[in-house]
Write an enzyme that holds these catalytic residues in place. Structure first.
Site, PDB file in Angstrom:
ATOM      1  N   LYS A  76     -27.837 -25.292 -12.419  1.00  0.00           N
ATOM      2  CA  LYS A  76     -29.072 -26.335 -11.894  1.00  0.00           C
ATOM      3  C   LYS A  76     -28.561 -26.091 -10.187  1.00  0.00           C
ATOM      4  O   LYS A  76     -28.063 -27.384 -10.263  1.00  0.00           O
ATOM      5  CB  LYS A  76     -29.004 -26.916 -12.544  1.00  0.00           C
ATOM      6  CG  LYS A  76     -30.853 -27.557 -12.288  1.00  0.00           C
ATOM      7  CD  LYS A  76     -30.901 -28.412 -13.427  1.00  0.00           C
ATOM      8  CE  LYS A  76     -32.247 -28.961 -13.083  1.00  0.00           C
ATOM      9  NZ  LYS A  76     -32.386 -30.080 -14.002  1.00  0.00           N
ATOM     10  N   SER A 151     -37.347 -29.522 -16.771  1.00  0.00           N
ATOM     11  CA  SER A 151     -36.925 -29.860 -15.198  1.00  0.00           C
ATOM     12  C   SER A 151     -35.909 -28.161 -14.880  1.00  0.00           C
ATOM     13  O   SER A 151     -36.189 -27.416 -13.714  1.00  0.00           O
ATOM     14  CB  SER A 151     -36.633 -30.575 -13.910  1.00  0.00           C
ATOM     15  OG  SER A 151     -35.853 -31.165 -15.145  1.00  0.00           O
ATOM     16  N   SER A 175     -36.005 -32.087 -19.881  1.00  0.00           N
ATOM     17  CA  SER A 175     -35.066 -31.042 -18.886  1.00  0.00           C
ATOM     18  C   SER A 175     -34.177 -30.312 -19.520  1.00  0.00           C
ATOM     19  O   SER A 175     -34.258 -28.945 -18.417  1.00  0.00           O
ATOM     20  CB  SER A 175     -34.934 -31.379 -17.731  1.00  0.00           C
ATOM     21  OG  SER A 175     -36.106 -32.049 -17.160  1.00  0.00           O
TER      22      SER A 175
END
Lengths: 486, 99
Positions: A76, A151, A175
């Site tokens: 990420k 997210s 997330s």
């Protein structure tokens, strides 16, 4: 080969049936084919990935390979990486190249894993749909008109579409778990403090926790063995003896007490989601688990509490972006205050600005006690609900999200509607307990449904063991999205 | 009570975020919805409840560690200033603040 789990890939590498270069090139080829439509990656550096793959193969040839040496992993874009930009999905950090690596990045490098690229995300991890990225929305490989969740949506889409065998994510209010559920993969939010936050761009520090995303519970255990561990540079990193997260994969199910929080099966959850979740729970019951109906009475307050605490912490954390030390700087300004205001106005997207304003409001003079302190008190009541629940059961089971993946744009006009996506994931975040999402079937439209398993502090290995049993008897985690065939 | 346009301006000033007129209206509408959501937790009786400021588990010490007040990091000023928008001779450049 790229349809295999991490455990299977590691075994194939160990037997010499494939090489890291071959695996990495295979992933890069799939990325070249599918990243255009999915937009899962923000930054790629194929030369670097292949160089690391050659180094991993050399390490294996020298007899120094660890369990995951040579496995490509996507990260990420919230984890700082030397030599590759770290944007956090924001224009503010659009050209930012960190002078140091995050602890998680160091750990994967030490394990000999290949850095495959940096994945797309909601800006500063604020979002539940990945529509808030400066680099454009990520699309769900099961239906490209729909969101992958957020997210950590880029990581989820990359793993689901077999662009990467595994990825890292971060979870502040859901997330990791919600995008895992929306894309039919597995994701673990560990106990707060288990994975170091050093080098992980801060959103809400009392809630942020890094964790793994992959195809199976066993894969998550292997990744946790790399990611978890004490780090003195994070003052909330817990000091515990190293743990083998795969140690309970074969622990028996007999005698297991499964708690079903009444609030997680209430109205407002899509009927297909509840149906699939109840089927999965019935499977555990059929294998000797006992079901215990119970309450988490304050959990309906979790979303309001979270939307005080997370914006408050965010408004403080994001005050570091000043256009002076690093990050975006406006080109046109009158004075220092104007430099700050314009740099931040240009660098931050709409949702980030809103959360900064909400956080500023709840922390401001005259409102602090009524909002911020009150939210911290209700947070403790929510945490106590979990303590009471785990006196009556070993694991809580329920849905991850109230619906399956929704269409891009569906919640664009109403932030509150968007926030309610995290109604079942936020309570565990506030309490700091570990929670896992695994696929448990599909709705009538063919979209994946996630089952959430929540345990007491440091029960990750047990949760992964329960999920592993279920995955020995089901193949939901092996389904490949029709849009991105192997 | 809904936020007024003046309150939005004050928050934007405190937060050092410039808002365009459209952004200001949009922020007001959406912030008022969010405040409606978070108002749900204000009525809860929390008499005698200690605020929970972090989530470190009790069995892991329950608090944040302190470390000895010693220098542990090397000087990496050049590396850190390499990512700054404007530096000169080791200093960060900002607009003039004193006339």
């Amino acid at each position: 080969m790229l349809g295999a789990t991490l455990g299977e890939l590691a075994a194939a590498l160990a037997r010499g049936e494939t090489s890291s270069v071959e695996l990495t090139q295979g992933c890069l080829d799939r990325i070249a084919r599918w990243n255009g439509p999915l937009n899962a990656f923000i930054t790629l550096d194929p030369e670097r990935s292949l160089r690391e793959a050659r180094e991993a193969d050399a390490r294996r040839a020298a007899g120094r390979a660890g369990p995951l040496t040579g496995i490509p992993v996507a990260h990420k874009d919230i984890f700082c990486t030397r030599g590759m930009r770290t944007t956090c999905g924001s224009r503010m950090l659009g050209n930012f190249v960190s002078p140091y690596d995050a602890h998680v990045i160091e750990r994967f490098a030490a394990a000999g894993c290949v850095l495959l690229g940096k994945t797309n995300m909601d800006e500063f991890a604020m979002g539940s749909s990945n529509e808030n990225s400066h680099f454009g929305p990520v699309r769900n490989p099961w239906d490209t008109a729909r969101v992958p969740g957020g997210s950590s949506g880029g990581s989820a889409a990359a793993v689901a579409a077999r662009l990467a065998p595994a990825a890292t994510g971060t979870d502040t209010g859901g997330s990791i778990r919600q995008p895992a559920a929306f894309t039919g993969i597995c994701g673990l939010k560990p106990t707060y403090g288990t994975v170091s936050r050093y080098g992980m761009v801060a959103f809400a520090s009392s809630l942020d926790q890094g964790g793994p995303m992959a195809r199976s519970a066993e894969d998550l255990a292997l990744l946790m063995n790399v990611m978890a561990g004490h780090d003195r540079r994070d003052s909330t990193s817990v000091e515990r003896a190293p743990e083998d997260y795969a140690s309970q994969l074969k622990a028996p199910l007999e005698g297991l007490r499964v708690g079903l929080p009444r609030e997680y099966f209430a109205e407002g959850c899509a009927p297909d989601v509840l149906l699939r979740v109840r089927e999965a729970i019935a499977w555990f019951e059929s294998r000797g688990a006992r079901l215990v109906e119970l309450e988490l009475p304050r959990s309906p307050l979790a979303v309001p509490v979270y939307y005080v605490l997370a914006p408050a912490e965010a408004s403080s954390n994001l005050s570091r972006f000043d256009g002076v030390r690093y990050g975006h700087r406006a080109s046109d300004y009158r004075d220092l205050a104007d430099l700050y205001s314009r740099s931040r106005a240009e660098g931050f997207g709409a949702e980030v600005k809103r959360r900064i304003l909400v956080g500023t409001y709840v922390l401001s003079h005259g409102y602090y006690d009524a909002y911020y302190l009150q939210a911290q008190k209700v947070r403790r009541l929510i945490a106590r609900d979990f303590v009471a629940a785990f006196e009556r059961c070993d694991v809580l089971m329920g849905p991850v999200a109230p619906s399956t993946a929704f269409p891009i744009g569906a919640n664009a006009d109403d932030p509150v509607q968007m926030y309610l996506n995290d109604i079942f994931t936020i309570p565990a975040s506030l309490a700091g307990v570990p929670a896992l999402s695994i696929p448990c079937g599909f709705d009538a439209a063919g979209l994946p449904v996630g089952l959430q398993l929540t345990g007491p502090h440091f029960a990750e290995a047990r949760l992964l063991g329960l999920a592993h049993h279920y995955q020995q008897a089901t193949d939901w985690h092996r389904r490949v999205p029709a849009h991105t065939p192997l | 009570m809904p936020l007024s346009p003046e309150q939005i301006d004050r928050l934007a000033r405190l937060a050092r975020v410039a808002l365009s007129p459209q952004e200001r209206e949009d922020a007001r509408d959406k912030l008022n919805r969010v405040l409606g959501l978070i108002d749900q937790m204000r009525a809860v009786d929390t008499t005698g409840v200690e605020p929970m400021s972090h989530a470190v588990a009790e069995e892991a010490g329950g608090g944040q560690r302190l470390r000895a007040d010693e220098v542990t990091e090397p000087d990496r000023r050049e590396a850190f200033q390499a990512v700054a928008p404007a530096v000169e001779e080791g200093l960060y450049l900002v607009p003039k603040v004193i006339e």
